[in-house]
Write an enzyme that holds these catalytic residues in place. Structure first.
Site, PDB file in Angstrom:
ATOM      1  N   ASP A   8      -1.272   5.284  -2.106  1.00  0.00           N
ATOM      2  CA  ASP A   8      -2.180   6.423  -2.214  1.00  0.00           C
ATOM      3  C   ASP A   8      -3.220   6.489  -1.093  1.00  0.00           C
ATOM      4  OD1 ASP A   8      -1.393   7.686  -4.899  1.00  0.00           O
ATOM      5  OD2 ASP A   8      -1.495   5.546  -5.350  1.00  0.00           O
ATOM      6  N   HIS A  10      -3.271   8.982   1.014  1.00  0.00           N
ATOM      7  CA  HIS A  10      -3.623  10.415   1.037  1.00  0.00           C
ATOM      8  C   HIS A  10      -4.195  10.857   2.381  1.00  0.00           C
ATOM      9  CE1 HIS A  10      -2.788  11.517  -3.161  1.00  0.00           C
ATOM     10  NE2 HIS A  10      -3.041  10.245  -3.412  1.00  0.00           N
ATOM     11  N   ASP A  47       2.532   8.511  -1.675  1.00  0.00           N
ATOM     12  CA  ASP A  47       1.354   9.269  -1.249  1.00  0.00           C
ATOM     13  C   ASP A  47       0.674   8.668  -0.019  1.00  0.00           C
ATOM     14  OD1 ASP A  47       1.931  11.022  -3.243  1.00  0.00           O
ATOM     15  OD2 ASP A  47       0.177  10.605  -4.480  1.00  0.00           O
ATOM     16  N   HIS A  83       2.653  13.479  -3.720  1.00  0.00           N
ATOM     17  CA  HIS A  83       2.092  14.308  -2.653  1.00  0.00           C
ATOM     18  C   HIS A  83       2.999  14.378  -1.425  1.00  0.00           C
ATOM     19  CE1 HIS A  83      -2.142  15.257  -3.915  1.00  0.00           C
ATOM     20  NE2 HIS A  83      -1.699  14.505  -4.905  1.00  0.00           N
ATOM     21  N   HIS A 163       5.995   5.070  -8.300  1.00  0.00           N
ATOM     22  CA  HIS A 163       4.823   5.939  -8.113  1.00  0.00           C
ATOM     23  C   HIS A 163       4.626   6.772  -9.381  1.00  0.00           C
ATOM     24  CE1 HIS A 163       1.857   8.035  -5.593  1.00  0.00           C
ATOM     25  NE2 HIS A 163       2.192   9.113  -6.277  1.00  0.00           N
ATOM     26  N   HIS A 196       0.123   5.899  -7.508  1.00  0.00           N
ATOM     27  CA  HIS A 196      -0.173   7.141  -8.237  1.00  0.00           C
ATOM     28  C   HIS A 196      -1.486   7.064  -9.015  1.00  0.00           C
ATOM     29  CE1 HIS A 196       0.602  11.088  -9.599  1.00  0.00           C
ATOM     30  NE2 HIS A 196       0.771  10.787 -10.868  1.00  0.00           N
ATOM     31  N   HIS A 198      -5.127   5.931  -9.237  1.00  0.00           N
ATOM     32  CA  HIS A 198      -6.075   5.540  -8.183  1.00  0.00           C
ATOM     33  C   HIS A 198      -7.074   4.481  -8.623  1.00  0.00           C
ATOM     34  CE1 HIS A 198      -5.338   9.407  -5.603  1.00  0.00           C
ATOM     35  NE2 HIS A 198      -4.239   8.764  -5.928  1.00  0.00           N
TER      36      HIS A 198
END
Lengths: 414, 520
Positions: A8, A10, A47, A83, A163, A196, A198
């Protein structure tokens, strides 16, 4: 053997450049520390990017970082997260894999009606496989088709990347997030590299190695910033076949979350309170979060000069300021809930419910309604094909003033 | 087609002579026709009738027994001796409008009676009624099953509570499985099943998991779930003082202590309480409100109830309550119910008291959520939630094992206002308070042998069942009487065998594409 478990990241998250930069910095720090730790490989459990096709501004430095790791001989294994996913399959992960920087381990074949996951073997002998994640935990249907036996009977040190939120271990903060039952994770893996969710966490289940969520490398929304303040990842050492995860926080700056209760106060009182609280913190190079909640006794929410507060904090050197006023309202303009069949009907009802808030002494409710409807009509007029922008602007202003009965009064200023 | 003829009687007891060669059974539905309407009647008693004087009949029986007059017969035996049935008038149907009304007049004197046919029951299936119907079984006439569904308006029926009384082995679980299976096809109800015998999901035999929509509509929670289902585990922080005071026997001081800890730390209050070291409690810890002795007793009680042990400052729990997992379990379950799913909680490995605690936590959360929806005017968009309770008197009985005024009782009394109902199963309806029994507007009565239990059912039934005592006592497995405010009469019903309605061929085809996975 040693590996890093990241998830993650991102990259590309946050629209504010200052925060977007922190996302990149956090990712870089995770890779740098993995290199320093001399890990054999890095797992990225979904992600990596915030969208399947991120902008080159954020992509270029991220790719550069992955390249640095690659040049040090560190292999990087990924799975697509919710994502990175794209229904067309055209994702940046594919490009990274084609460039030889990462390797997607979510590979499978369909055999006798079952989904058979393939193992990717790392140079260290570790066998890695995994399942992608989708928004709304749609991957659950794929999990139900897995040939679990072949996965569970595979010998050697093996890692399962996933995830998905797990229903059993879903933290309360993510209780609305769809998840999958932990019983769907195949048994007998030595390490479960999760993504996934956080929030970090290590969980133990019978017949399974540690199930690990790293949390994101940097918070991706206001609530996470407020609650977690920072991100992190895991360095995992494997001794005698036992994986021992060690969390590495990534602290890039201090985060100051401030909560202001605006209930029954005036805009001026709220602003004063914000200023009092912000004056006490060391904002320089740090993040300031201001959450304002409650219903103002009078005045408008726009009377609180949030922009000025931001500017002042910027002057004090704050790296970024986020203000959350979604739960702020005022008694003068309470949220109205109306049911209507179409837009015109909706406008009509909203007007009816609120019209008396306009202080036009000489106007009856009916007159106020008519005035509001006329203004709506004037402002709804679209630009004609032959009209220039200037002509259109002028027409709208004139018509509005005329409708308001202010044209003559303001003639000299126009 | 004629099976008998009315020859005497009064409004609630009509006498019918049975035609020679035909048989009327208890529970049989018969039809008496008029020009514009017809009446449906039901046999509730049978006895012999005869034109021969009593003395002659006794003499004849004696002679036959002792071997005299082998060829001796009555003249015109089919005229002389016969069977008489007592019937009650169930419903009158207007032929033109197909509308049914409760009977207010007698069928024509001397009417012929015929057996009921499926077309006579078409009035039960008007178009508007078909929406959100809950099919329970087929209409039964005596021991024969007709090809006509017993359907109730599902949402309303479940909202106004359902009682399923029956003796052991009369098919209670089969009935609930049939209802749950039917609901998996519908979206109007979230169905929560607390399953103490692990018999609904179908781990080892046919069960709800065999439904074609099970993947999307069914969830199961168990301490030992099969792959794909959820672990039943609840984080200690999810327990609120109210949950414990409902199920535990606590003094006022102990209750106050619970709230004092909760006020101090809403999330970790229980952990703090059970871990509290008595030596650390200062005089002003709770401004003198809570005594150390109270806390000590409370700790012992809670540890025993929840199966909590402390080792080196770390808590470990034998039951489903944990400190490391289950923060979202209750919320997930309630959300699923709110989305019209069926949730089976396998409580077979839990102690009775823990089952009730977890059930009451879910029910309580759902209740308060729905109450809020009502307050916000959003309740109409939500599906009804029905909670299946085995051995219901445990929680809504006169001597229930949890505190009076508990969540289940509250739901039984006022749940319908908030679209939450109970589906209560019991062998002992007589120990459920009368006002709660009366609130249960649908009763699906299966074979009930005990007289006292039948009496309580007859007294609380939405329809007059005073003549049905015998037919209820003689209900076989799979036979039921459905009495409801949503039916025009108490409907004799055959409940299908669950195994027969599960058609595995209907299982949805598995998907072809796997998104995100690289297929080789």
């Amino acid at each position: 053997m040693k590996f890093a478990h990241i998830a993650d990241c991102h990259i590309g998250a946050w629209s504010e450049p200052e925060l977007s930069e922190l996302v990149l910095k956090a990712f870089s720090k995770a890779i740098d520390e993995s290199i320093e730790e001399d890990v054999d490989f890095i797992l990225i459990s979904g992600d990596l990017m915030d969208t399947s096709r991120p902008s080159t501004d954020v992509l270029a430095p991220a790719v550069q970082k992955l390249r640095e790791a690659k040049q040090k001989g560190i292999r990087i294994y990924t799975i697509p997260g919710s994502h990175d996913y794209s229904p067309t399959g055209k994702t940046m992960l594919k490009v990274l894999e084609a460039a030889g920087l990462t390797q997607n381990v979510a590979k499978a074949t369909k055999e006798q009606g079952k989904l058979k996951l393939k193992f990717t073997q790392d140079d260290s002998g570790t066998k890695i496989t995994g399942m992608p994640g989708r928004t709304g935990a749609l991957e659950i249907h794929d999990y139900k088709e897995l040939d679990r036996q072949s996965l569970e009977q595979e010998p050697g040190f093996k890692i399962f990347m996933f995830h998905s939120a797990l229903q059993k271990y879903k933290p309360e903060i993510y209780s609305q997030m769809a998840g999958v039952p932990v019983s769907l994770l195949p048994k007998n893996f030595d390490y479960y590299a999760g993504g996934h969710v956080h929030k970090k966490g290590v969980y133990n289940e019978r017949d399974r190695g540690p199930i690990v969520f790293t949390g994101s490398t940097f918070p991706t929304n206001y609530r996470e910033l407020e609650k977690f303040k920072k991100g992190g990842f895991y360095i995992v050492e494997v001794e005698d076949g036992e994986a021992k995860p060690d969390w590495r926080p990534i602290k890039l700056c201090d985060v100051f979350p401030l909560k202001i209760n605006a209930e029954n106060k005036t805009p001026q009182e709220v602003e004063k309170e914000i200023r009092q609280k912000t004056s006490k913190i060391d904002a320089e190079k740090n993040l300031v979060l201001i959450r304002v909640e409650g219903t103002l006794r009078k005045g408008k929410t726009t009377q609180i000069s949030f922009n000025k507060i931001k500017e002042d904090l910027k002057e004090k050197g704050a790296r970024a300021i986020k203000i959350n006023s979604r739960e702020l309202s005022t008694k003068e303009y309470e949220e109205v809930k109306v049911e209507a069949g179409n837009r015109t009907e909706l406008e009509q009802k909203v007007m009816e419910n609120n019209i008396q808030q306009f202080e036009l002494e000489k106007y009856s409710k009916q007159q106020k309604m008519e005035l509001a409807q006329n203004i709506f009509q004037v402002l709804s007029e679209e630009k004609g094909e032959e009209e220039t922008n200037n002509e259109y602007d002028q027409k709208i202003v004139e018509n509005t003033l005329k409708t308001l009965g202010l044209k003559e009064e303001l003639e000299e200023y126009l | 087609m004629t099976v008998g003829r009315i020859f005497k009687g009064e409004f609630d007891e009509i006498y019918v002579r049975q035609k020679e060669g035909k048989e009327i059974e208890i529970g049989d539905l018969l039809v008496a026709e008029k020009k514009d309407e017809y009446s449906i009647l039901q046999a509730f008693n049978l006895f012999y009738g005869s034109q021969i004087p009593e003395k002659v009949k006794t003499l004849m029986a004696g002679m036959k027994l002792e071997g005299y007059g082998k060829d001796l017969e009555f003249t015109d035996p089919e005229i002389s001796n016969y069977i008489t049935a007592k019937l009650k008038n169930l419903v009158t149907v207007n032929k033109e409008s197909n509308k049914a009304v409760s009977p207010k007049k007698l069928p024509q004197f001397f009417s012929e009676l015929r057996r009921i046919q499926e077309k006579d029951l078409e009035f039960l299936e008007s178009e508007e009624k078909k929406k959100n119907q809950l099919r329970i079984g087929k209409i039964r006439s005596g021991s024969k099953t007709l090809e006509a569904d017993v359907q109730l308006p599902g949402e309303e029926t479940l909202r106004h509570h359902v009682l399923i009384p029956a003796s052991t082995g009369k098919g209670k679980s089969n009935l609930v499985k049939v209802i749950a299976y039917e609901l998996l096809d519908k979206d109007y109800c979230g169905f929560l099943v607390l399953d103490p015998h692990d018999e609904y999901y179908g781990k080892t035999s046919k069960g709800l998991s065999d439904h074609p929509k099970a993947d999307k509509k069914l969830e199961m929670y168990s301490t030992n779930p099969p792959p794909g289902e959820n672990t039943l585990v609840v984080h200690l922080s999810q327990l609120k003082p109210r949950n414990l005071t409902e199920v535990m026997d606590l003094s006022d001081a102990q209750n106050e202590a619970l709230y004092a800890y909760h006020n101090k730390d809403k999330k970790k209050w229980l952990e703090n309480l059970v871990k509290e070291d008595m030596k650390d409690i200062g005089e002003d810890e709770f401004k003198g409100e809570v005594q150390a002795k109270t806390i000590s007793v409370l700790q012992r009680k809670i540890r025993a109830y929840l199966g909590i042990e402390e080792n080196n400052g770390r808590l470990s729990c034998r039951s489903i309550f944990k400190t490391q997992a289950g923060e979202s379990t209750i919320r997930n379950i309630v959300n699923s119910l709110e989305n019209g799913k069926t949730v089976v909680i396998d409580t077979s490995n839990l102690e009775n008291k823990v089952e009730l605690l977890v059930g009451s936590m879910i029910a309580g959360r759902a209740f308060s959520k729905y109450r809020n929806y009502k307050g916000r005017g959003e309740l109409s968009e939500k599906p009804v939630i029905s909670i299946v309770l085995e051995e219901a008197p445990r929680v809504i009985g006169v001597n229930s094992s949890i505190r009076s005024g508990n969540t289940f009782e509250k739901i039984a009394r006022e749940g319908r206002k908030f679209k939450i109902g109970l589906t209560a199963i019991t062998q002992l309806p007589s120990v459920i308070p009368k006002e709660i029994l009366a609130n249960m507007n649908t009763k699906i009565i299966l074979g009930t042998e005990m007289d006292t239990e039948r009496k309580s059912l007859v007294e609380s039934a939405p329809q007059d069942l005073s003549k049905d005592d015998k037919s209820i006592a003689s209900l076989d497995i799979g036979e039921a009487v459905v009495t409801s405010t949503f039916t025009k009469f108490a409907v004799p019903t055959t409940i299908p065998l669950f195994e027969n309605i599960v058609d595995e061929k209907q299982k949805e085809k598995t998907q072809k594409s796997y998104t995100g996975l690289e297929m080789e």
